[in-house]
Design a protein around this motif. Structure first.
Motif, PDB file in Angstrom:
ATOM      1  N   THR A 198       0.460  -1.129  -0.197  1.00  0.00           N
ATOM      2  CA  THR A 198       0.387   0.109   0.224  1.00  0.00           C
ATOM      3  C   THR A 198       0.367   1.547   0.148  1.00  0.00           C
ATOM      4  O   THR A 198       1.868   1.020   0.659  1.00  0.00           O
ATOM      5  N   THR A 199       0.211   2.161  -0.925  1.00  0.00           N
ATOM      6  CA  THR A 199       1.216   3.454  -0.733  1.00  0.00           C
ATOM      7  C   THR A 199       0.614   4.689   0.675  1.00  0.00           C
ATOM      8  O   THR A 199       0.023   3.714   1.088  1.00  0.00           O
ATOM      9  N   VAL A 200       1.669   5.120   1.040  1.00  0.00           N
ATOM     10  CA  VAL A 200       2.244   5.764   2.632  1.00  0.00           C
ATOM     11  C   VAL A 200       2.407   6.970   1.660  1.00  0.00           C
ATOM     12  O   VAL A 200       2.693   7.605   1.024  1.00  0.00           O
ATOM     13  N   ASP A 201       1.466   7.967   2.596  1.00  0.00           N
ATOM     14  CA  ASP A 201       1.734   9.390   2.111  1.00  0.00           C
ATOM     15  C   ASP A 201       3.150   9.965   2.749  1.00  0.00           C
ATOM     16  O   ASP A 201       3.381   8.978   3.519  1.00  0.00           O
ATOM     17  N   GLY A 202       2.992  10.826   1.942  1.00  0.00           N
ATOM     18  CA  GLY A 202       5.014  11.543   2.443  1.00  0.00           C
ATOM     19  C   GLY A 202       5.219  11.292   3.184  1.00  0.00           C
ATOM     20  O   GLY A 202       6.374  11.496   3.398  1.00  0.00           O
ATOM     21  N   ASP A 203       4.645  12.809   4.139  1.00  0.00           N
ATOM     22  CA  ASP A 203       5.020  12.934   5.454  1.00  0.00           C
ATOM     23  C   ASP A 203       5.240  11.859   6.658  1.00  0.00           C
ATOM     24  O   ASP A 203       6.338  11.736   7.144  1.00  0.00           O
ATOM     25  N   GLU A 204       4.317  10.888   5.881  1.00  0.00           N
ATOM     26  CA  GLU A 204       4.174   9.655   6.983  1.00  0.00           C
ATOM     27  C   GLU A 204       5.361   8.990   6.739  1.00  0.00           C
ATOM     28  O   GLU A 204       6.559   8.331   7.398  1.00  0.00           O
ATOM     29  N   CYS A 205       5.916   9.096   5.385  1.00  0.00           N
ATOM     30  CA  CYS A 205       7.079   7.826   4.781  1.00  0.00           C
ATOM     31  C   CYS A 205       7.707   8.912   5.335  1.00  0.00           C
ATOM     32  O   CYS A 205       9.869   8.035   5.619  1.00  0.00           O
ATOM     33  N   SER A 206       8.670  10.279   5.548  1.00  0.00           N
ATOM     34  CA  SER A 206       9.351  10.974   5.458  1.00  0.00           C
ATOM     35  C   SER A 206       9.731  10.390   7.048  1.00  0.00           C
ATOM     36  O   SER A 206      10.765  10.566   7.772  1.00  0.00           O
ATOM     37  N   LYS A 207       8.443  10.620   8.300  1.00  0.00           N
ATOM     38  CA  LYS A 207       8.947  10.680   9.979  1.00  0.00           C
ATOM     39  C   LYS A 207       9.979   8.325   9.644  1.00  0.00           C
ATOM     40  O   LYS A 207       9.817   9.049  10.477  1.00  0.00           O
ATOM     41  N   ALA A 208       8.946   8.034   8.874  1.00  0.00           N
ATOM     42  CA  ALA A 208       8.889   6.673   8.871  1.00  0.00           C
ATOM     43  C   ALA A 208      10.854   6.639   8.844  1.00  0.00           C
ATOM     44  O   ALA A 208      12.101   5.847   9.587  1.00  0.00           O
ATOM     45  N   LEU A 209      11.353   7.358   7.695  1.00  0.00           N
ATOM     46  CA  LEU A 209      12.325   7.031   7.065  1.00  0.00           C
ATOM     47  C   LEU A 209      13.712   7.846   8.615  1.00  0.00           C
ATOM     48  O   LEU A 209      14.196   7.058   8.360  1.00  0.00           O
TER      49      LEU A 209
END
Length: 273
Positions: free
Chosen positions: A180-191
């Motif tokens: 499932t694709t991940v929202d940009g802000d959420e992905c940035s936080k996770a990375l």
């Protein structure tokens, strides 16, 4: 390998012939958490391979016309030396086994994004032009490209022959994983939470890249780069496997965002064959 602190690209040339030979002997190999793809179910799938007596898997890719294969720029880099591609590079299509079956084509030339940056891992996109036309069959078909800006929560899938664990064997059968694709802000936080040095090199850019995730223990790995990320509902390609944090460690994987390269792709396809 593109090894930079804790980040490394999720599909690079494998390290030695023994690992390739071993991968061909184990019928239970899997993309991390993936399942065996039905025969002929992914007709756009491409295996980039090299070698004469012993074949080596380089990366994945996707058929986008009868002469063009879309892949990652770092995949092309791995077989590009002294101004030219390896004469042993081949594009294999129409098979669920990267090492046997299907049809194999030589590569006439490459079109790598002019702003590809191997240090920041940006503009990681390229096209290979085959020497001959790839005849279309029920096992060989181009994938449709989707240039919409993809948001989070889009059901998608990715396929490949990549390693089942870091440093482990490749899969000898094509594996598919639903993500499932991940929202940009959420992905940035996770990375950034998991990769404290991300600011120094491969910082995630939501305008050029998109993220996708399944669950911890599932994801793409070495050998999967260049492969297509497609929407589950319409089988249209929206991304290209680019880089990530280890393999299936509970962090989203990063893909080239096709919507950012609509003009570049169209220009590349309109050029000379």
């Amino acid at each position: 390998m593109y090894l930079k602190y804790l980040i490394f690209l999720v599909c690079l040339v494998s390290s030695n012939a023994a690992s390739f030979q071993n991968s061909q002997l184990d019928a239970n190999n899997r993309v991390v958490g993936g399942s065996v793809a039905a025969e002929g179910s992914i007709p756009y799938m491409v295996a980039l391979r090299t070698g004469i007596f012993i074949r080596f898997l380089i990366c994945g890719g996707s058929v986008i016309t009868t002469r063009h294969v879309l892949t990652a720029a770092h995949c092309i880099d791995s077989v590009y030396r002294r101004g030219s591609l390896s004469i042993f590079l081949r594009v294999a299509v129409g098979t669920n086994r990267w090492n046997i079956g299907g049809r194999s084509f030589s590569v006439a030339r490459n079109i790598t994004h002019e702003n590809w940056n191997s240090f920041t891992v940006k503009n990681d996109i390229g096209i290979l032009v085959t020497g001959d036309i790839m005849p279309l069959t029920d096992r060989i078909q181009p994938v449709s490209l989707n240039f919409d800006y993809i948001i989070g929560d889009i059901a998608s899938r990715v396929a490949g022959w990549g390693r089942i664990v870091v440093g482990g064997p490749l899969s000898n059968r094509l594996l598919v994983l639903f993500v499932t694709t991940v929202d940009g802000d959420e992905c940035s936080k996770a990375l950034n939470y998991n990769i404290s040095v991300a600011e120094q090199f491969a910082k995630y850019d939501p305008e050029l890249e998109l993220c996708a995730f399944s669950t911890r223990g599932k994801g793409v790995c070495n050998g999967d780069s260049g492969s297509a990320l497609v929407r589950k509902n319409n089988n249209e390609q929206i991304g290209i496997v680019s880089w990530g944090y280890a393999c299936a460690r509970g962090v989203p994987d990063v893909y080239v965002r096709l919507s950012a390269y609509k003009g570049w792709i169209e220009n590349a396809l309109s050029g000379p064959s």
